[in-house]
Design a protein around this motif. Structure first.
Motif, PDB file in Angstrom:
ATOM      1  N   VAL A  68     -20.601 -15.495  30.393  1.00 37.73           N
ATOM      2  CA  VAL A  68     -20.621 -14.264  29.614  1.00 37.73           C
ATOM      3  C   VAL A  68     -19.495 -14.339  28.593  1.00 37.73           C
ATOM      4  O   VAL A  68     -18.353 -14.661  28.951  1.00 37.73           O
ATOM      5  N   GLU A  69     -19.820 -14.030  27.346  1.00 40.08           N
ATOM      6  CA  GLU A  69     -18.808 -14.107  26.291  1.00 40.08           C
ATOM      7  C   GLU A  69     -17.544 -13.356  26.690  1.00 40.08           C
ATOM      8  O   GLU A  69     -17.599 -12.228  27.163  1.00 40.08           O
ATOM      9  N   GLY A  70     -16.410 -14.046  26.552  1.00 39.36           N
ATOM     10  CA  GLY A  70     -15.135 -13.470  26.902  1.00 39.36           C
ATOM     11  C   GLY A  70     -14.767 -13.634  28.367  1.00 39.36           C
ATOM     12  O   GLY A  70     -13.656 -13.316  28.760  1.00 39.36           O
ATOM     13  N   GLN A  71     -15.713 -14.137  29.178  1.00 37.72           N
ATOM     14  CA  GLN A  71     -15.458 -14.300  30.606  1.00 37.72           C
ATOM     15  C   GLN A  71     -15.786 -15.701  31.116  1.00 37.72           C
ATOM     16  O   GLN A  71     -15.763 -15.940  32.317  1.00 37.72           O
ATOM     17  N   VAL A  72     -16.080 -16.616  30.213  1.00 34.01           N
ATOM     18  CA  VAL A  72     -16.403 -17.990  30.598  1.00 34.01           C
ATOM     19  C   VAL A  72     -15.189 -18.601  31.297  1.00 34.01           C
ATOM     20  O   VAL A  72     -14.064 -18.472  30.788  1.00 34.01           O
ATOM     21  N   PRO A  73     -15.389 -19.229  32.450  1.00 31.86           N
ATOM     22  CA  PRO A  73     -14.255 -19.860  33.146  1.00 31.86           C
ATOM     23  C   PRO A  73     -13.488 -20.795  32.201  1.00 31.86           C
ATOM     24  O   PRO A  73     -14.080 -21.498  31.375  1.00 31.86           O
ATOM     25  N   ALA A  74     -12.175 -20.799  32.333  1.00 32.12           N
ATOM     26  CA  ALA A  74     -11.307 -21.538  31.413  1.00 32.12           C
ATOM     27  C   ALA A  74     -11.675 -23.013  31.317  1.00 32.12           C
ATOM     28  O   ALA A  74     -11.698 -23.580  30.217  1.00 32.12           O
ATOM     29  N   ALA A  75     -11.977 -23.655  32.438  1.00 31.07           N
ATOM     30  CA  ALA A  75     -12.308 -25.086  32.413  1.00 31.07           C
ATOM     31  C   ALA A  75     -13.604 -25.342  31.645  1.00 31.07           C
ATOM     32  O   ALA A  75     -13.719 -26.332  30.910  1.00 31.07           O
ATOM     33  N   ALA A  76     -14.573 -24.454  31.782  1.00 28.75           N
ATOM     34  CA  ALA A  76     -15.833 -24.598  31.042  1.00 28.75           C
ATOM     35  C   ALA A  76     -15.619 -24.338  29.558  1.00 28.75           C
ATOM     36  O   ALA A  76     -16.172 -25.040  28.697  1.00 28.75           O
ATOM     37  N   ALA A  77     -14.811 -23.343  29.242  1.00 31.00           N
ATOM     38  CA  ALA A  77     -14.510 -23.040  27.836  1.00 31.00           C
ATOM     39  C   ALA A  77     -13.773 -24.206  27.185  1.00 31.00           C
ATOM     40  O   ALA A  77     -14.052 -24.562  26.027  1.00 31.00           O
TER      41      ALA A  77
END
Length: 187
Positions: free
Chosen positions: A54-63
Motif C-alpha cells: 500500500v502506498e506509503g506503507q510498503v515494507p522498507a526492504a521491499a521499497a
C-alpha cells in the motif's frame, strides 16, 4: 560516457553461497563503464502480499529493492536451483518488482539470468524459470545472456569463482552480451 548500473540479485541466502561468490566474481570483472551493485537484503523482504503493498506503507526492504531496480539500467539475477526451480527469495523479489502491474520496476527493464548449481547442468531449470517469471512480470528478458556453471559445490570447494579462468572468461561473455543488448531507450 556515464557508467551503466547492473543491479544484481542473488537468489541464495546461504552464507558462503557459490552464487554469491559468482556475483562477487561478476562484480570484480565488470568493465570500467559498468557498475555492478549486489543487492544484499533479499532475505529481509516479506513475502509479497497485496495487503501490505500500500502506498506509503510498503515494507522498507521491499521499497529499497524497488528503488534500486528503478535506478538500475539492467538487472542480473544470479540463481541457484532449489528442487529444480528458482529459490523463493528470488521469486519473491520478482513479485515485489512486478507491482504495480504494468508499471513496476521490471516493466521494460533489461534483465539477464545466470547462475551455478551442484548438478551437471548448472541450474538451467532455475534460470529458465526465472526468465519466465521476469518476462511475465514485464521485464525485457535478455535471452542471449546465459551462463550456467555446473558442479558448484565441488568446483568451488577450494577455488573462488573469481580465480577460475573458465568462469572469468564466461563472465566476460556475459558482459559482451549485455553490451550488445538493446535497451528500450536505444531501440
Amino acid at each position: 560516457m556515464s557508467k551503466k548500473t547492473v543491479l544484481t540479485l542473488v537468489g541464495s541466502l546461504r552464507a558462503g553461497s557459490t552464487n554469491q561468490q559468482l556475483a562477487e566474481a561478476i562484480q570484480l570483472n565488470a568493465p570500467d563503464q559498468v557498475n555492478v551493485v549486489i543487492h544484499e537484503s533479499l532475505g529481509n523482504i516479506p513475502f509479497y502480499n497485496e495487503d501490505i503493498d500500500v502506498e506509503g506503507q510498503v515494507p522498507a526492504a521491499a521499497a529499497a529493492l524497488r528503488a534500486a531496480a528503478n535506478d538500475a539500467d539492467t538487472l542480473l539475477l544470479v540463481t541457484p536451483e532449489h528442487n529444480g526451480t528458482v529459490p523463493a527469495s528470488l521469486k519473491n523479489a520478482i513479485d515485489w518488482l512486478s507491482r504495480p502491474f504494468g508499471a513496476g520496476a521490471l516493466a521494460g527493464k533489461p534483465t539477464a539470468v545466470v547462475g551455478t548449481a551442484f548438478g551437471q547442468f548448472g541450474g538451467v531449470w532455475a534460470q529458465d524459470e526465472a526468465r519466465k517469471a521476469v518476462g511475465i512480470a514485464g521485464a525485457q528478458v535478455l535471452e542471449n545472456v546465459k551462463m550456467a556453471v555446473p558442479g558448484s559445490m565441488v568446483r568451488f570447494a577450494e577455488v573462488h569463482p573469481k580465480d577460475d579462468a573458465e568462469v572469468v572468461e564466461q563472465i566476460k561473455g556475459v558482459f559482451d552480451a549485455l553490451a550488445e543488448a538493446r535497451t528500450p531507450e536505444a531501440a
